[in-house]
Every structure is written in structure tokens, then in C-alpha cells.
Design a protein around this motif. Sequence first.
Motif, PDB file in Angstrom:
ATOM      1  N   GLU B  79       0.750  -1.404   0.282  1.00  0.00           N
ATOM      2  CA  GLU B  79       0.150   0.321  -0.063  1.00  0.00           C
ATOM      3  C   GLU B  79       1.104   0.700  -0.088  1.00  0.00           C
ATOM      4  OE1 GLU B  79      -2.674  -0.079   3.428  1.00  0.00           O
ATOM      5  OE2 GLU B  79      -3.824   1.633   2.753  1.00  0.00           O
ATOM      6  N   GLN B 109       3.236  -8.384  -4.985  1.00  0.00           N
ATOM      7  CA  GLN B 109       2.091  -7.748  -5.501  1.00  0.00           C
ATOM      8  C   GLN B 109       2.157  -6.619  -5.559  1.00  0.00           C
ATOM      9  OE1 GLN B 109      -1.742  -7.637  -4.668  1.00  0.00           O
ATOM     10  NE2 GLN B 109      -2.622  -8.217  -6.609  1.00  0.00           N
ATOM     11  N   ASP B 113       3.147  -3.482  -9.386  1.00  0.00           N
ATOM     12  CA  ASP B 113       2.255  -2.852  -9.520  1.00  0.00           C
ATOM     13  C   ASP B 113       3.496  -2.055  -9.454  1.00  0.00           C
ATOM     14  OD1 ASP B 113       0.256  -4.568  -9.636  1.00  0.00           O
ATOM     15  OD2 ASP B 113      -0.591  -3.651  -7.300  1.00  0.00           O
ATOM     16  N   ALA B 127       4.886 -11.722 -13.516  1.00  0.00           N
ATOM     17  CA  ALA B 127       3.485 -11.999 -13.171  1.00  0.00           C
ATOM     18  C   ALA B 127       3.508 -13.023 -11.877  1.00  0.00           C
ATOM     19  CB  ALA B 127       3.707 -12.509 -15.014  1.00  0.00           C
ATOM     20  N   PHE B 128       4.275 -13.138 -12.145  1.00  0.00           N
ATOM     21  CA  PHE B 128       4.016 -14.494 -10.953  1.00  0.00           C
ATOM     22  C   PHE B 128       4.189 -13.438  -9.209  1.00  0.00           C
ATOM     23  CE2 PHE B 128       6.580 -17.256  -7.256  1.00  0.00           C
ATOM     24  CZ  PHE B 128       5.572 -18.343  -7.575  1.00  0.00           C
ATOM     25  N   GLN B 131       0.649 -12.581  -8.528  1.00  0.00           N
ATOM     26  CA  GLN B 131      -0.469 -12.930  -7.950  1.00  0.00           C
ATOM     27  C   GLN B 131      -0.066 -14.001  -6.809  1.00  0.00           C
ATOM     28  OE1 GLN B 131      -3.364 -13.365  -9.522  1.00  0.00           O
ATOM     29  NE2 GLN B 131      -2.912 -11.800 -11.708  1.00  0.00           N
ATOM     30  N   ARG B 132       0.764 -12.555  -6.094  1.00  0.00           N
ATOM     31  CA  ARG B 132       1.561 -13.156  -5.033  1.00  0.00           C
ATOM     32  C   ARG B 132       2.560 -14.083  -4.701  1.00  0.00           C
ATOM     33  NH1 ARG B 132      -0.621  -8.907  -1.099  1.00  0.00           N
ATOM     34  NH2 ARG B 132      -2.571  -8.433  -2.042  1.00  0.00           N
ATOM     35  N   GLY B 133       2.698 -14.881  -6.001  1.00  0.00           N
ATOM     36  CA  GLY B 133       3.506 -15.849  -5.851  1.00  0.00           C
ATOM     37  C   GLY B 133       4.370 -15.943  -5.022  1.00  0.00           C
ATOM     38  N   ASP B 135       4.403 -15.796  -2.123  1.00  0.00           N
ATOM     39  CA  ASP B 135       3.644 -15.863  -0.825  1.00  0.00           C
ATOM     40  C   ASP B 135       3.002 -18.183  -0.675  1.00  0.00           C
ATOM     41  OD1 ASP B 135       3.342 -13.948   0.204  1.00  0.00           O
ATOM     42  OD2 ASP B 135       0.665 -14.059  -0.180  1.00  0.00           O
ATOM     43  N   LEU B 136       3.636 -18.225  -2.355  1.00  0.00           N
ATOM     44  CA  LEU B 136       3.987 -20.184  -2.454  1.00  0.00           C
ATOM     45  C   LEU B 136       4.889 -20.474  -1.483  1.00  0.00           C
ATOM     46  CD1 LEU B 136       3.056 -21.011  -5.760  1.00  0.00           C
ATOM     47  CD2 LEU B 136       1.759 -21.723  -3.510  1.00  0.00           C
ATOM     48  N   HIS B 142       3.893 -25.036   2.951  1.00  0.00           N
ATOM     49  CA  HIS B 142       4.390 -25.093   1.866  1.00  0.00           C
ATOM     50  C   HIS B 142       5.690 -25.397   1.462  1.00  0.00           C
ATOM     51  CE1 HIS B 142       1.290 -22.314   0.597  1.00  0.00           C
ATOM     52  NE2 HIS B 142       0.801 -22.590   0.902  1.00  0.00           N
ATOM     53  N   LEU B 232      -3.763 -15.304   8.804  1.00  0.00           N
ATOM     54  CA  LEU B 232      -3.731 -15.700   7.073  1.00  0.00           C
ATOM     55  C   LEU B 232      -3.063 -16.841   7.021  1.00  0.00           C
ATOM     56  CD1 LEU B 232      -1.683 -12.077   6.570  1.00  0.00           C
ATOM     57  CD2 LEU B 232      -3.906 -12.773   5.920  1.00  0.00           C
ATOM     58  N   HIS B 234      -2.163 -20.720   7.211  1.00  0.00           N
ATOM     59  CA  HIS B 234      -2.694 -22.145   6.440  1.00  0.00           C
ATOM     60  C   HIS B 234      -2.815 -23.141   7.443  1.00  0.00           C
ATOM     61  CE1 HIS B 234      -0.849 -19.869   2.519  1.00  0.00           C
ATOM     62  NE2 HIS B 234      -1.650 -19.246   3.362  1.00  0.00           N
ATOM     63  N   VAL B 314       8.837 -22.861 -11.319  1.00  0.00           N
ATOM     64  CA  VAL B 314       7.184 -22.694 -10.611  1.00  0.00           C
ATOM     65  C   VAL B 314       7.406 -21.063 -11.357  1.00  0.00           C
ATOM     66  CG1 VAL B 314       6.347 -22.546  -8.167  1.00  0.00           C
ATOM     67  CG2 VAL B 314       7.681 -24.019  -8.709  1.00  0.00           C
ATOM     68  N   GLY B 315       8.586 -20.395 -11.370  1.00  0.00           N
ATOM     69  CA  GLY B 315       8.259 -19.412 -12.037  1.00  0.00           C
ATOM     70  C   GLY B 315       8.760 -18.055 -10.832  1.00  0.00           C
TER      71      GLY B 315
END
Lengths: 435, 435
Positions: B79, B109, B113, B127-128, B131-133, B135-136, B142, B232, B234, B314-315
Motif C-alpha cells: 500500500e 504484488q 504493481d 507476473a508471478f 499474483q503474490r507468488g 506466498d507460495l 509449503h 493468514l 494455512h 514455478v515462476g
Amino acid sequence: MPKIIILNVGTAHALGDHTSSTHPITRSGWRHAWFAERGDIIVSPVAVDGDFLRYLAGTMGFDPDTVTVLSRERLVTDEFLMSDDVLGELGELTADGAAWQLMPCFWTQGVADLAARLGIDSRAGLAFAAQRGSDLLNRKTHFRQFAAGAGLPLPEGSVARTPYELARAIERHLPLTGTVIVKQDDGAGGLGNLTLTRGETGPLPGSRETLKVGDDLPALADEVWAALADELSHGLVVESYHSSTRQFYLEYVIGDDGVPTFLDSGEIRLRPDADPGSTELVWVGLDIPAALPPALSAQAVHHSLRLAELTAQVGYRGHINIDAIATASGDLVFNEVNARWGGGLVAHDICERLLGSGYADRHVAATVRDVPPAPLDAVLRTLREERLHFSRDSSEGVFVLACDPSLVTPMECLVVGATRDRVREIEAQLRKALA
Amino acid sequence: MPKIIILNVGTAHALGDHTSSTHPITRSGWRHAWFAERGDIIVSPVAVDGDFLRYLAGTMGFDPDTVTVLSRERLVTDEFLMSDDVLGELGELTADGAAWQLMPCFWTQGVADLAARLGIDSRAGLAFAAQRGSDLLNRKTHFRQFAAGAGLPLPEGSVARTPYELARAIERHLPLTGTVIVKQDDGAGGLGNLTLTRGETGPLPGSRETLKVGDDLPALADEVWAALADELSHGLVVESYHSSTRQFYLEYVIGDDGVPTFLDSGEIRLRPDADPGSTELVWVGLDIPAALPPALSAQAVHHSLRLAELTAQVGYRGHINIDAIATASGDLVFNEVNARWGGGLVAHDICERLLGSGYADRHVAATVRDVPPAPLDAVLRTLREERLHFSRDSSEGVFVLACDPSLVTPMECLVVGATRDRVREIEAQLRKALA
């Protein structure tokens, strides 16, 4: 090699009640009894009717008495699989020295534990399953991350982890088409998706309800968050919603060697509900194979294979379904991945066993999920009388895929024919005969 | 090519307060100002003291006036990066036509941006990131899934998603060593880890506190769940806890071409707290490079590279740190991955710039994080007087890595020498001189 077919359908899905076996998605699992071959074991949340088992075994050509159904009328959770009761029975059933295989819908931790307990632990992918690796793949948020990494075409969209981020994401992705879809992280079959629009609020494919976007976006975001977020959720996906001319899937199975094999593709058939007050469309069934225009088809196979290969590299072994649409402007856009059996897998399996591999070049199969429930014996009698039942000679006709003896859940049929027109013709005859 | 160094440290970490910039982990971010080169911009949660900037620029040999620090004394969240204020200032600063690069700690992200808004969007991996990649990758749960898929040696353990599963997992993994470690999904620096033992409850490496396992395991599981699970999260990781002889990391950077480049390795130094009532060990610093026995070293590189390659597939593009230990029995076991800068990266960067690539074959570097705070000018005067400051001629000596002008956070130093013994000798002189 005999196999243990594990219908752990619904355990990783957000079906609300996690132990009851009465949910329609669970009960539609009957269709998976068709995977059975001579000597198999079916671990099922619902008992499989003896008449139904005899019918399908007769159709497929094996002795139904060689098949064991293990059911306690409750969901096949990991806890259920590892219960002393189930472990004991499976241990006895598999103590014959045969090379037993596991065929679960989901490769869960419990399936990996079961494999270890039964001594079936040589299979690749079990270490990944034991760490709940499928959870990495069966999340809408993760799909966008993996797909972005693999370069698949995606709808404009993003991942929101708080109501605040949800409001921001809706604001961001709404302008493109005037509608966004918000997806529950762990939803199944569109049950967890809501569409938000500045336009008409009629039912839309892939959504359980369409809500109007007014002036108070934060309040709407709070409402949607409360409806879709849950304890196990990692967040929500927000995407610009595209109207589609085709909704289809491609299914692969990733072998022990890590190589994906293409299995089947299909298109999703939807129709408006007879009830004009319904907020969602009715899922009629799947048309197999998907009849895609050549360039779109090549793109769809190319991109879905990339994702399937990535999934294999990550460590997953088993079935994987990749969902996509063709937009009104003809663009290919991918929607989600599911690391489990697809809804069309059993139809593919039946066709391949009865019509041979490559059947989809000569035949069309359609599942029909909205046939009013009726007693199996009466239905089979009607099919025979009307010469609608599947015949090996003509390679066309109707199978009863799933049938609820308590006549609660709609019946599901599989219609096979030479062309899609012919299949629709048989389907119309079927509906008329059963009306 | 000038770069924007983005100190978004702490945004993806569970630091409790998500906007304040007063947390020690945030304030230790000062060390990252050393990444600066001529013409760079530093976006920082805390202002960088002018004297400190002049000191480091003088040491590295560039004009400090060419470096811009952008800080509003608050955390560098997504933000914050996308606020009109920051976008406006960065837009002006980068309007010079130069080929600006981004160097964020986390590829969030907001960073993606920002790249798009500044027109720096050609980089792979955005691009990854969008999408908050990351976080993966930055989740303990994970990590176990990816690592199991890639075949890395892991401690016995599993992923728990509910208090019930947590109790079952503790029960399952406790017998092996008598101690389990429970890891918060999104914790940082051991802050989110608890150890549970049937033995002594003294401080253990990697854990903020050791709790006694009594008879009521479900109650203990509930307590641990309440302490570690958050909105948040998992799930939690539960592992058999192994006492270790070495705790180390290997760091890679994945380039735009998707190829991981090995950067540095290091060992973690811990010591008991001076306060006997403390529940955790004090992190003294990192010894770079990790001095591993040959076979273990080969295994560690082999396995960590596999994971780095998977991460690239994975990207993800950017820095990645892979943590492992050597157990008391000499086994290699991997603990976690972090898709961000490692704590030793800035030391590696300084050494490589001043001593050349391959410096780690001829030099040893040690960060020292627990030096009592003191005014920079006084410290530098002492270093010069005692001939302890780093000298290009001797290729040894001390750097002040991070220094808090308000004298709240401990000072962090970097000590370089020809051998680890020599580095310890210089460190002892340093501590004596500053005492």
C-alpha cells in the motif's frame, strides 16, 4: 494388479458438513463404482446398491462378486481411512500377496499413510501426498500463482487476503468487463464462487449467485468475505468475469515417472433452472471430447501440458484437471486446476475400456446429470424396451452412471454415439422414455 | 543501471504490528543500505542517517550525494509503495531515462504493481509476483510440500490444519527424539516457532520457547494453536526436533533466465542469553562461508540447487535462501526456504565488491549482531584508533553494518579476516575496544 478405489470425494472440498455422506456431490460419487474391475475394492462414503454393481459389472464384463465395497455411510476422510476398523478390513482384504494399487480421488495425507500401513509405499508421489502436497494445487489462489509462473493466459485478476484487499481488487478488476467473479480458495464446482456486476444480476456460468455492485464497495466486500472466507482459506481470487462461448477441461494423469499423459477433454453444458428465481445455472453434464477450433485447441493443449508438467515437477503424481474457457472474443483463458479425478474421468474410462483408446476420434460421449431419479430396474427395463441401452454392436446407447436407490439425488446417465447430434438425439429419446 | 532498493522487510513477516517501523527486525534493515551504489534509490521504513550513508559510501567508494533515501518512518508495505506520495516521488526520480532496476527484499504484488507504474515491467517473474507468488514459497507448510516433491531430506513431520490435527501430529512425531518443533506458517527468524519436549525445557536453537509436554496433549495443542495460528496462516508444521551441530543456509539468486546462481552460504551462531530466565538463545550472527565437511557440503549444494531450480520452474525470480542443519548424527536435514534476501546477503555483497568474486575461498566474514549500541562517530574513531577498521590493504577488519542513531537497537558489525580464528580474534578486540 487389483486396486483400492478410494472415493474420498468431498474431503478436500468445502461441502459444509464434513462427515455426513448425504451431500449431492458425495452421492454423485456412485458413478465412480464404474472404475471397478475384477477383484477391486471400493472404499465409498455411500453403500453401492447390489443391483447397480451387478448391472455395471455385467456391462463391463466381470464378476461382481469379486468386487468388495467398504462403506460405513460416512465421508471417506483421512481419519476414516486410518481408523482401526478400516485399516483392519483393508489389511485382511489385501493380505493375498497381490500387487495392490491405490486409486484415490484425492492423494491426501491419509492415503499416503494408508499406503504405508498396507505396505504399498513404493509409489512415487507419496512423500508429496504425505505433506498434503495436493493442497498446494487445489487452491484457487495457488492456481493463479502457478499459472502465472507457467505463463498460462489468465483473466485479469489478483489474490486478496483481507476484506480490505478484496474491496481494492474488486475495484481494480471490475472496469474491464463490468463483472468480477470472486472465488473461494477451496470451493468445488462453482459452489464457492460469487459474481458481482454493475449490470444484470441473472445467473452466470461458474457462479452460485450474482450480486449487484452498488456504491458501498467496502460493505459489499465485507459481505462477500463473510460468505466465502473460511478457517482453512488462504484468501480469495478476484477476476474480471468474461462471458464464454465454451467452458471446457483437459485431464491428464501424471505417472510414477513424472510424465503427464493426456486422457480426455470435455465441455461443460449448463442450462437455466426451471425455477426462474434460481440464482445459478443447472449443470446438465459434460460433452466428451471438447470440440474446440484447431488453433484454440492447440493453445489449450500446449498451455495445459505446461501446467501439468509443472505440477509433476512440484512432485504431484495422479490425475489433474485444468479448466479453461473460450471468451466471446475467442480468447483462451484458464480458470482453475484440480489435482483429483475430473467429473468426466469415469465416462472416459468406460469409453476407453469398451470402445478402445482413441475412441474420442470416432465417438462422442455425454454425461447427463439431471435425469429425474427412478428405480434402477425400471430404468433398465425401459432402456431395453426402447432399445436405448448401450450396445457393443452398435457402439452407441445409454449407461446409467449413477442411481440413488432412495430416489433423492437425480440419476446420471452416459450417452454414447457417433456424433454430438446423434448423442443429443438419443438423449432426447431417453428423456422422453423416462418421462 | 541504477536500482531502487526496496526495504520491504517485515511486510510478509509476522511482526505483529504491521505499520510501525520500530520493530528490531525492521530497524536492523539499515544494514541493507550497503547494497547502495552510485545513483541508487533506497526506499526504507526508517530514515538512513546521513553520517552512516557517508561512511558506507566512503568505504565502498562512491559519492553519497548521488543516493536518495525515500522514507516516511513507516513499513514499506504494498500500500505504501502504491501511495500517490511514493509513486509521485519515485516517478520523478526515475524520469531520467536510465534503465532502472528493482531490488526488493520481497517480490510482492505491490512491487509488481510499482514496476508496471514506473514502466519497469519487462522483467521475468513480475507476473508471478503480481499474483503474490512468493506466498507460495514463504510458507513453512509449503516448504515441506515442495521439499518432499523435490526429494530433499526432511525431518520426520507433517502439516496440521486444525488443533485436532496438531495434537495428532505432535503425538506422532514426538517419540523419535522426545522433542517436536511447531512452526508458524509465516514466521520469521524462529520468532514463530515453539518446541515441545518430554525432556528439559531449556532454550533451543530455532525456537522462541520450549514447553513441557504433559499428559493433556489436546490442551497443549489448543494452547500452541492459539499462540501460533493466525488469520493468514494455512496451518502449522510439526517436526521431530533434532539437536544440530551446524545450522546453515545456502543462498541463490534466480535470474531472468530462470537459472539459479549460487551466491553464498553461512552458519548461524547462537549463544545463551545473559539473562538465565530467557526462553530463547541469542542470535550472535552469521559466519560466511559455511564450513561444512565435504560430503555434507556436496549433498547440501545438490539438494538446495534442486529446490532452487524447482522454485525457478514455478515462476519465481529473485533471491532465495534455503536453511538446513547437520544433526548430531551427521545427517543433513532441511528446515525451510525463504524467497527473499538472506540475512547474510549484504555481507556477501560487500565482500564480493571489495574482495572480488570467490572471496570466500580466501576470506571469512562474520556478522556480529549483538554489539551494544553506540554513536557512529565514536565507534568509527575507536575502530581507527585501534586499527580495527576494514583496510583494503590488509583485506581484514571491521565494518559497521547497521547503527541506530537513537541507540535503541544493538549495533551490527561485519568482521572480515583470512580465517575464522582470525575473525574471532578481531571480534574479541572489537568487543574489548567498544566495552
